[in-house]
Design an enzyme around this catalytic site. Sequence first.
Site, PDB file in Angstrom:
ATOM      1  N   HIS A  84       2.482   7.612   7.748  1.00 57.03           N
ATOM      2  CA  HIS A  84       3.466   6.693   8.235  1.00 57.03           C
ATOM      3  C   HIS A  84       4.763   7.766   8.055  1.00 57.03           C
ATOM      4  O   HIS A  84       5.633   7.555   8.902  1.00 57.03           O
ATOM      5  CB  HIS A  84       3.802   5.815   7.134  1.00 57.03           C
ATOM      6  N   HIS A 115       2.087   6.543   3.092  1.00 66.16           N
ATOM      7  CA  HIS A 115       1.434   7.799   3.094  1.00 66.16           C
ATOM      8  C   HIS A 115       1.675   8.659   4.284  1.00 66.16           C
ATOM      9  O   HIS A 115       2.795   8.201   5.092  1.00 66.16           O
ATOM     10  CB  HIS A 115      -0.014   7.378   2.985  1.00 66.16           C
ATOM     11  N   LYS A 159       0.874  -1.108  -0.105  1.00 66.43           N
ATOM     12  CA  LYS A 159      -0.116  -0.008   0.017  1.00 66.43           C
ATOM     13  C   LYS A 159       0.949   1.333   0.060  1.00 66.43           C
ATOM     14  O   LYS A 159       2.189   1.094   0.272  1.00 66.43           O
ATOM     15  CB  LYS A 159      -0.746   0.030   1.138  1.00 66.43           C
TER      16      LYS A 159
END
Length: 596
Positions: A156, A153, A150
Site C-alpha cells: 500500500h 503494509h 489489516k
Amino acid sequence: MVSSLPSLPPVLGTDPSSCILDAFRIAIAKRVSDALPPLTLDKAYTGVDYGKKGVDFTVALPRFRLPGKPDELAKKVITDFQPDYFISTITHDKQFLHFQLNTDSLIREVLNQIHTLTYDSPTGKPSYGTNTSGAGKKLVIEYSSPNIAKSFHVGHLRSTIIGAFLDNLYKACGWEVISLNYLGDWGTQFGMITTGFEKYGSQEELQKDAIKHLYDVYVKVSKEADSDPNVKVEAAKWFKRMEDGDESALANWRVWREMSVRKYVEEYERLNVSFKVYTGESEVGKEWQDRALERLEEMGLISDVDGAKLVDLEKWKLGKAVLRKASNGTSIYLTRDIGGAIERWEKYHFDKMIYVVASQQDLHLSQFFKMLSLMEFPWADRLEHINYGLVLGMSTRKGTAVFLDQIIREASSVMHEQMKRNEVKYNNIEDPEMVAREVGITGIKIQDMAAKRINNYIFNWDRMLSFEGDTGPYLQYAHVRLTSMERKNPELIPLPPPSQIDTSSLASSQHARDIAILLGSYPDVVKTALKTHEPSGVVTFAFRLAHAISSAWETLIVKGEEDTEKARARLWLYLCARDVLGAAMRLLSIRPLERM
C-alpha cells in the site's frame, strides 16, 4: 538585466512563456528549416534533441529524409552562420549537427523565467515547471486503497507514494484530479472480525487505535479458525447478513469504518498525501453489480459452472474470470470493480481513470478492462493500470510487523539520533522531532521512487537514512543548504528586481552554465514524466541538480566575494536553484525543509 527575447514564429505544442528552452529550440529549428526547404519549421522542431556530453542540442539530419547527403545538408545549415541571441556555435559531426546556446542569454532567460513564474505567477501560486496541456480534462485516480482491519503494509505504501506523485503530476499539467482511496472495507474478513469482536474486542483499545485493534482481533480470530471450522461458517453468515443489508449486522461495521478512516487521514497527513474522496468496496451499489452481470448475460459472455458465474476470456489469453462465487452467491472483486467503474463514469464523466495497483494484479486488471470493453462501454479505453514491483525485506529492524506507522516511527528515531550528534545545529532547530520525521519519510519515498517502478527493490535501512550518495536525506540537505544562503548573506537581501541584477559575470562559469541548463530543462522533465508515469525521472533530475550545485559551492562563492554585483548574481542563481529543487521535491510529495 531584463529579458529582451527576439520574436520567434509559433510552433505547435511549444510554449516559451512556461519553458524557455522551447524558444532556443525554435531558433535552432528555424535555422535548420530556413536552410533546408521544403522542411517545415514544425517538422524541424521535432528533430531538435538534447545533446550528449557537453552538447546542448543535437539534430540528426537523416531523420528528415531529405534528398542529398548529410554532409551537403549540414553545409547548407552552417554556411553564413553568425552567432545570435540564441545560438553561439554549430558543429557538424558525421550525420549530426551540434548546437551550443548563447551562454549569456541562456542564464539570463532561465533565471528570469524561474523568478517570474515563482513569485509573479498569473495564478498566484509558484508555477515554474507546470503546463496547461491537460486544461479542461478530468482524471480519476485510485491509489493506496488499504484494507481496513489489516495492516497498512508496504504494498500500500508503494501505491500511495506513486499515486501521490501522479496526482501532483496531473495537477501540474493542468488536469482536474479526483483522487480516490478505495478502501478494502467489505468482504468476509468483516464477518470474521464481527465474530471475533464479541470475544476479543475492547472499546477502549478501539478508541486508541481502531486500525491496530481491529487487526489484532482479526489475527486472533483467524488463529482460532485454523483449529475450529465453525468460526468461518459463523463469519460467512455474518457477512451474508451484511450483504443483505441487515442493520444489526452493519451497525458495528459502520462505526469501525469511520474510526479507521479518521486514523488513516492522520497517517496520510504525515506522508503529505490527501484524497478528495474516501470510498470503498462497500459503496459500490448492488444495482450496478447486478446490471453488470445482466449485461454480460445478455451478451452471452457468462457461463454457469457448478453454480459459479464465469466469463471465458481464453481467446485473449486472459483465462476464465470468476464473477460470483458458487458457495454463497456473494459478490467478489471483479463484479465490484466493474460495478464501481460504471458508477464512477456515471458520476464523474472522466477523460481518464488510473488504477495504481501492484503488478501481481496485472491479470485481474486486464480481465476487468477486457470485460468493460466487451460490454461495449465507449469509455472503456480511458482506463489505465499503472503497476509497480514489490518491496522486498521491508520490516522494522527487529523484523517485526510492517505497519506503516512503525516504519515511520523507526525512520524518525534513527534520524533523530543522527541529528543529536551535531549539538550546535541541533539546538538551532525549532522542532527537531518534526525535522527527523520529514527526513525519515523523505528517505523512504526517495528509495521507493529512485528506480523504474516496475522493478522490485530491496528495502535497505542504512542506505535510506544515509546523507551520502543519492538518498532522501542528501536531497533535503541540498535544499536546506540553498535556503541558508539568505540567512548567511543578510547584507545582500533583499535582492534588487531581476532587471537590475547583472548576470553577465556568470557566463564565464561552466558551473553556472551547467546549473542554468538543468534548471531550464525542468519543464521538460515534468512533461516526460506525464508520458512515462515514472517518478524516477524527476528523482534523477533532483539529484543531478543537487550534484551540480554541490560542485559549484567552492568556486561560485557568495560569502567572501568582494564584488557585490557578482555576489548578487550568484546568490540569485542559488535561490532560483532552491526554488526549482523545492518544486521537484513537492511534485514527489516531499516537504522541503529549511533547517536541519
